[in-house]
Design a protein around this motif. Structure first.
Motif, PDB file in Angstrom:
ATOM      1  N   ILE A 102      -4.709  13.000   1.717  1.00 36.09           N
ATOM      2  CA  ILE A 102      -3.596  12.610   1.934  1.00 36.09           C
ATOM      3  C   ILE A 102      -3.251  11.534   0.028  1.00 36.09           C
ATOM      4  O   ILE A 102      -2.613  12.319  -0.904  1.00 36.09           O
ATOM      5  CB  ILE A 102      -2.420  11.801   2.490  1.00 36.09           C
ATOM      6  CG1 ILE A 102      -2.372  13.102   4.013  1.00 36.09           C
ATOM      7  CG2 ILE A 102      -1.326  10.969   2.514  1.00 36.09           C
ATOM      8  CD1 ILE A 102      -2.786  11.217   5.367  1.00 36.09           C
ATOM      9  N   THR A 103      -4.685  10.839  -0.166  1.00 40.08           N
ATOM     10  CA  THR A 103      -4.505  10.383  -0.957  1.00 40.08           C
ATOM     11  C   THR A 103      -4.065  11.512  -2.672  1.00 40.08           C
ATOM     12  O   THR A 103      -3.497  11.101  -3.457  1.00 40.08           O
ATOM     13  CB  THR A 103      -5.906  10.118  -1.059  1.00 40.08           C
ATOM     14  OG1 THR A 103      -5.392   8.502  -0.248  1.00 40.08           O
ATOM     15  CG2 THR A 103      -5.779   8.647  -2.606  1.00 40.08           C
ATOM     16  N   LYS A 104      -5.680  12.499  -2.338  1.00 37.54           N
ATOM     17  CA  LYS A 104      -5.534  13.409  -3.414  1.00 37.54           C
ATOM     18  C   LYS A 104      -4.596  13.806  -3.648  1.00 37.54           C
ATOM     19  O   LYS A 104      -3.595  14.448  -5.010  1.00 37.54           O
ATOM     20  CB  LYS A 104      -6.377  14.419  -2.580  1.00 37.54           C
ATOM     21  CG  LYS A 104      -8.002  13.637  -2.843  1.00 37.54           C
ATOM     22  CD  LYS A 104      -8.702  14.664  -2.667  1.00 37.54           C
ATOM     23  CE  LYS A 104     -10.528  13.953  -2.825  1.00 37.54           C
ATOM     24  NZ  LYS A 104     -11.337  14.669  -1.826  1.00 37.54           N
ATOM     25  N   GLY A 105      -4.028  14.281  -2.734  1.00 36.34           N
ATOM     26  CA  GLY A 105      -2.480  15.538  -2.552  1.00 36.34           C
ATOM     27  C   GLY A 105      -0.754  14.111  -3.431  1.00 36.34           C
ATOM     28  O   GLY A 105      -0.279  15.338  -4.546  1.00 36.34           O
ATOM     29  N   LEU A 106      -1.192  13.607  -2.996  1.00 35.70           N
ATOM     30  CA  LEU A 106      -0.123  12.752  -3.792  1.00 35.70           C
ATOM     31  C   LEU A 106      -0.505  12.552  -5.520  1.00 35.70           C
ATOM     32  O   LEU A 106       0.395  12.001  -5.840  1.00 35.70           O
ATOM     33  CB  LEU A 106       0.403  11.155  -2.670  1.00 35.70           C
ATOM     34  CG  LEU A 106       0.524  10.992  -1.312  1.00 35.70           C
ATOM     35  CD1 LEU A 106       0.693   9.966  -0.400  1.00 35.70           C
ATOM     36  CD2 LEU A 106       2.615  11.420  -1.184  1.00 35.70           C
ATOM     37  N   ILE A 107      -1.315  11.745  -5.406  1.00 33.74           N
ATOM     38  CA  ILE A 107      -2.060  12.102  -6.633  1.00 33.74           C
ATOM     39  C   ILE A 107      -1.652  13.212  -7.629  1.00 33.74           C
ATOM     40  O   ILE A 107      -1.023  13.015  -8.869  1.00 33.74           O
ATOM     41  CB  ILE A 107      -3.458  11.248  -6.882  1.00 33.74           C
ATOM     42  CG1 ILE A 107      -3.369  10.172  -6.603  1.00 33.74           C
ATOM     43  CG2 ILE A 107      -4.456  10.981  -8.012  1.00 33.74           C
ATOM     44  CD1 ILE A 107      -4.520   9.355  -6.651  1.00 33.74           C
ATOM     45  N   ALA A 108      -1.567  14.018  -6.521  1.00 34.48           N
ATOM     46  CA  ALA A 108      -2.255  15.159  -7.753  1.00 34.48           C
ATOM     47  C   ALA A 108      -0.209  16.007  -7.539  1.00 34.48           C
ATOM     48  O   ALA A 108      -0.400  16.769  -9.041  1.00 34.48           O
ATOM     49  CB  ALA A 108      -2.753  16.902  -7.026  1.00 34.48           C
ATOM     50  N   GLU A 109       0.081  15.384  -7.347  1.00 40.24           N
ATOM     51  CA  GLU A 109       1.904  15.468  -7.512  1.00 40.24           C
ATOM     52  C   GLU A 109       2.129  14.483  -8.435  1.00 40.24           C
ATOM     53  O   GLU A 109       3.712  14.244  -8.748  1.00 40.24           O
ATOM     54  CB  GLU A 109       3.156  15.604  -5.737  1.00 40.24           C
ATOM     55  CG  GLU A 109       2.008  16.385  -5.090  1.00 40.24           C
ATOM     56  CD  GLU A 109       3.438  17.678  -5.827  1.00 40.24           C
ATOM     57  OE1 GLU A 109       3.820  18.188  -5.523  1.00 40.24           O
ATOM     58  OE2 GLU A 109       2.575  19.172  -5.720  1.00 40.24           O
ATOM     59  N   ASP A 158     -13.310   9.163  -7.681  1.00 39.54           N
ATOM     60  CA  ASP A 158     -12.787  10.429  -7.616  1.00 39.54           C
ATOM     61  C   ASP A 158     -11.135  10.819  -7.241  1.00 39.54           C
ATOM     62  O   ASP A 158     -11.062  11.962  -8.798  1.00 39.54           O
ATOM     63  CB  ASP A 158     -13.535  10.844  -6.419  1.00 39.54           C
ATOM     64  CG  ASP A 158     -15.057  10.565  -6.214  1.00 39.54           C
ATOM     65  OD1 ASP A 158     -15.693  11.014  -6.984  1.00 39.54           O
ATOM     66  OD2 ASP A 158     -15.645  11.226  -5.064  1.00 39.54           O
ATOM     67  N   THR A 159     -10.591  10.014  -7.228  1.00 42.73           N
ATOM     68  CA  THR A 159      -9.804  10.314  -7.469  1.00 42.73           C
ATOM     69  C   THR A 159      -8.179   9.242  -7.655  1.00 42.73           C
ATOM     70  O   THR A 159      -6.883   9.898  -8.990  1.00 42.73           O
ATOM     71  CB  THR A 159      -8.150  10.142  -5.781  1.00 42.73           C
ATOM     72  OG1 THR A 159      -8.945   8.474  -5.795  1.00 42.73           O
ATOM     73  CG2 THR A 159      -9.429  10.127  -4.921  1.00 42.73           C
ATOM     74  N   GLY A 160      -8.575   8.538  -8.019  1.00 41.17           N
ATOM     75  CA  GLY A 160      -8.217   7.413  -9.227  1.00 41.17           C
ATOM     76  C   GLY A 160      -7.516   6.408  -8.659  1.00 41.17           C
ATOM     77  O   GLY A 160      -5.830   5.547  -8.980  1.00 41.17           O
ATOM     78  N   ALA A 161      -6.967   6.221  -7.214  1.00 38.45           N
ATOM     79  CA  ALA A 161      -6.002   5.779  -6.239  1.00 38.45           C
ATOM     80  C   ALA A 161      -6.383   4.188  -6.691  1.00 38.45           C
ATOM     81  O   ALA A 161      -8.387   4.019  -7.027  1.00 38.45           O
ATOM     82  CB  ALA A 161      -6.415   6.309  -5.222  1.00 38.45           C
ATOM     83  N   LYS A 162      -5.771   3.188  -6.149  1.00 37.62           N
ATOM     84  CA  LYS A 162      -6.636   2.097  -6.283  1.00 37.62           C
ATOM     85  C   LYS A 162      -6.701   1.692  -4.811  1.00 37.62           C
ATOM     86  O   LYS A 162      -6.128   1.746  -3.755  1.00 37.62           O
ATOM     87  CB  LYS A 162      -6.025   1.028  -6.891  1.00 37.62           C
ATOM     88  CG  LYS A 162      -5.531   0.430  -7.946  1.00 37.62           C
ATOM     89  CD  LYS A 162      -4.467   0.000  -8.862  1.00 37.62           C
ATOM     90  CE  LYS A 162      -5.276  -1.468  -8.631  1.00 37.62           C
ATOM     91  NZ  LYS A 162      -4.216  -2.549  -9.391  1.00 37.62           N
ATOM     92  N   VAL A 163      -7.679   1.121  -4.784  1.00 40.05           N
ATOM     93  CA  VAL A 163      -8.030   0.897  -3.285  1.00 40.05           C
ATOM     94  C   VAL A 163      -8.397  -0.325  -2.652  1.00 40.05           C
ATOM     95  O   VAL A 163      -8.883  -1.349  -3.579  1.00 40.05           O
ATOM     96  CB  VAL A 163      -9.526   1.064  -2.706  1.00 40.05           C
ATOM     97  CG1 VAL A 163      -9.250   2.791  -2.441  1.00 40.05           C
ATOM     98  CG2 VAL A 163     -10.925   0.605  -3.315  1.00 40.05           C
ATOM     99  N   TYR A 164      -7.903  -1.135  -1.718  1.00 41.32           N
ATOM    100  CA  TYR A 164      -7.471  -2.418  -0.899  1.00 41.32           C
ATOM    101  C   TYR A 164      -8.676  -2.376   0.099  1.00 41.32           C
ATOM    102  O   TYR A 164      -7.768  -1.676   1.149  1.00 41.32           O
ATOM    103  CB  TYR A 164      -5.515  -2.242  -0.576  1.00 41.32           C
ATOM    104  CG  TYR A 164      -5.312  -2.868  -2.564  1.00 41.32           C
ATOM    105  CD1 TYR A 164      -5.000  -3.972  -2.879  1.00 41.32           C
ATOM    106  CD2 TYR A 164      -4.983  -1.524  -2.964  1.00 41.32           C
ATOM    107  CE1 TYR A 164      -4.451  -4.060  -4.062  1.00 41.32           C
ATOM    108  CE2 TYR A 164      -4.482  -1.753  -4.076  1.00 41.32           C
ATOM    109  CZ  TYR A 164      -3.935  -2.646  -4.913  1.00 41.32           C
ATOM    110  OH  TYR A 164      -3.461  -3.010  -5.932  1.00 41.32           O
ATOM    111  N   LYS A 165      -8.926  -3.412   0.475  1.00 40.81           N
ATOM    112  CA  LYS A 165      -9.672  -3.642   2.231  1.00 40.81           C
ATOM    113  C   LYS A 165      -8.026  -4.783   3.135  1.00 40.81           C
ATOM    114  O   LYS A 165      -8.135  -5.462   2.375  1.00 40.81           O
ATOM    115  CB  LYS A 165     -10.938  -4.363   2.072  1.00 40.81           C
ATOM    116  CG  LYS A 165     -11.745  -4.761   3.038  1.00 40.81           C
ATOM    117  CD  LYS A 165     -13.176  -5.131   2.693  1.00 40.81           C
ATOM    118  CE  LYS A 165     -14.113  -5.349   4.538  1.00 40.81           C
ATOM    119  NZ  LYS A 165     -15.017  -5.921   3.699  1.00 40.81           N
ATOM    120  N   ALA A 166      -8.108  -3.918   3.818  1.00 45.39           N
ATOM    121  CA  ALA A 166      -7.273  -5.374   5.332  1.00 45.39           C
ATOM    122  C   ALA A 166      -7.246  -3.918   5.972  1.00 45.39           C
ATOM    123  O   ALA A 166      -7.222  -2.649   5.983  1.00 45.39           O
ATOM    124  CB  ALA A 166      -5.927  -4.145   4.422  1.00 45.39           C
TER     125      ALA A 166
END
Ligand code: NDP
Length: 226
Positions: free
Chosen positions: A18-25, A46-54
């Motif tokens: 889902i993360t990859k799919g949204l970034i691609a859009e 790999d994706t450029g997403a920002k990751v948050y631990k919670a």
């Protein structure tokens, strides 16, 4: 304007797709995780997403992480409640903590995360909330009274919040995936998986990307009336 999405459990399995799919859009994605640092760092790289631990089962942690994401990335337009766990066992052997852990991580998490984003979405008159339920919330599953209850609960929650939110430009939907090839299902005994696959009309398990594509559609402007 770049829209901001939160994907809980967004660093592995279905959530990673889902993360990859949204970034691609073209969306900016904040991917939440709980404990698997290695998967989180790989997802970020790999994706450029920002990751948050919670921990999505923790109300205050959800309030805090959403505030942090808003401060660092901007207002949240899309929330995908995907984080989930299983702790399977027949009810007559199920420990109390397996019940609470599954209800809190799969169902209470939806309340926690939605509660943290809904006011700002209502103020801005735009939002997309997508909850990842399960086929087992619809049909029940032996050994999963806790999980089936949590996933069925998500459906009631989704319908109620959809009614509260539609007039504010916020859509709220749930997806009920069938069996998808991820680490969650890889943990199941092969003979159980084989018997499940025999009952699937397509005669195979689904792929995470096949769920991600539906999420990407529901997040889009095209899904404004869904
Ligand atoms: P995975 O076990 O592969 O990944 C689960 C993700 O949820 C991980 O990123 C994990 O973080 C995160 N997570 C777990 N607990 C918490 C928590 N307390 N706080 C924050 N994040 C947490 O699961 P799947 O990709 O297989 O499943 C994703 C969703 O889809 C779940 O809700 C599941 O119930 C549902 N689903 C799955 C199906 C399947 O066949 N796989 C079928 C139907 C529904 P970390 O990496 O840090 O552990």
């Amino acid at each position: 304007m770049t829209r901001i999405a939160i994907v809980t459990g967004g660093t592995r399995g279905i959530g990673l797709c889902i993360t990859k799919g949204l970034i691609a859009e073209g969306y900016k994605v904040a991917a939440l995780y709980h404990g698997n640092e290695e998967a989180a760092q790989k997802c970020a790289a790999d994706t450029g997403a920002k990751v948050y631990k919670a921990d999505v089962a923790d109300f205050t942690a959800c309030q805090d992480v959403v505030a942090k994401i808003e401060a660092e990335m901007g207002p949240v337009d899309i929330l995908v409640n995907n984080a989930g766990i299983t702790k399977d066992g027949m009810l007559h052997k199920m420990p109390e903590d397996s019940w609470h852990a599954v209800i809190e991580t799969n169902l209470t998490s939806c309340f926690n995360m939605c509660r943290a984003v809904i006011t700002a979405m209502r103020d801005r008159k735009f939002g997309r909330i997508i909850n990842i339920s399960s086929i087992n919330g619809q049909k029940g599953q032996l050994g999963q009274c806790n999980y089936s209850a949590a996933k069925a609960g998500m459906l009631g929650f989704t319908r109620a919040l959809a009614q509260e939110s539609a007039a504010k430009g916020i859509t709220v939907n749930a997806i009920c995936p069938g069996y998808i090839a991820t680490e969650m299902t890889a943990a199941m005994p092969q003979e159980v998986l084989d018997s499940i696959i025999r009952q699937i009309p397509a005669a195979r398990m689904g792929q995470p990307a096949e769920i991600a594509d539906m999420v990407v559609f529901l997040a889009s402007d095209r899904a404004a009336f869904v």
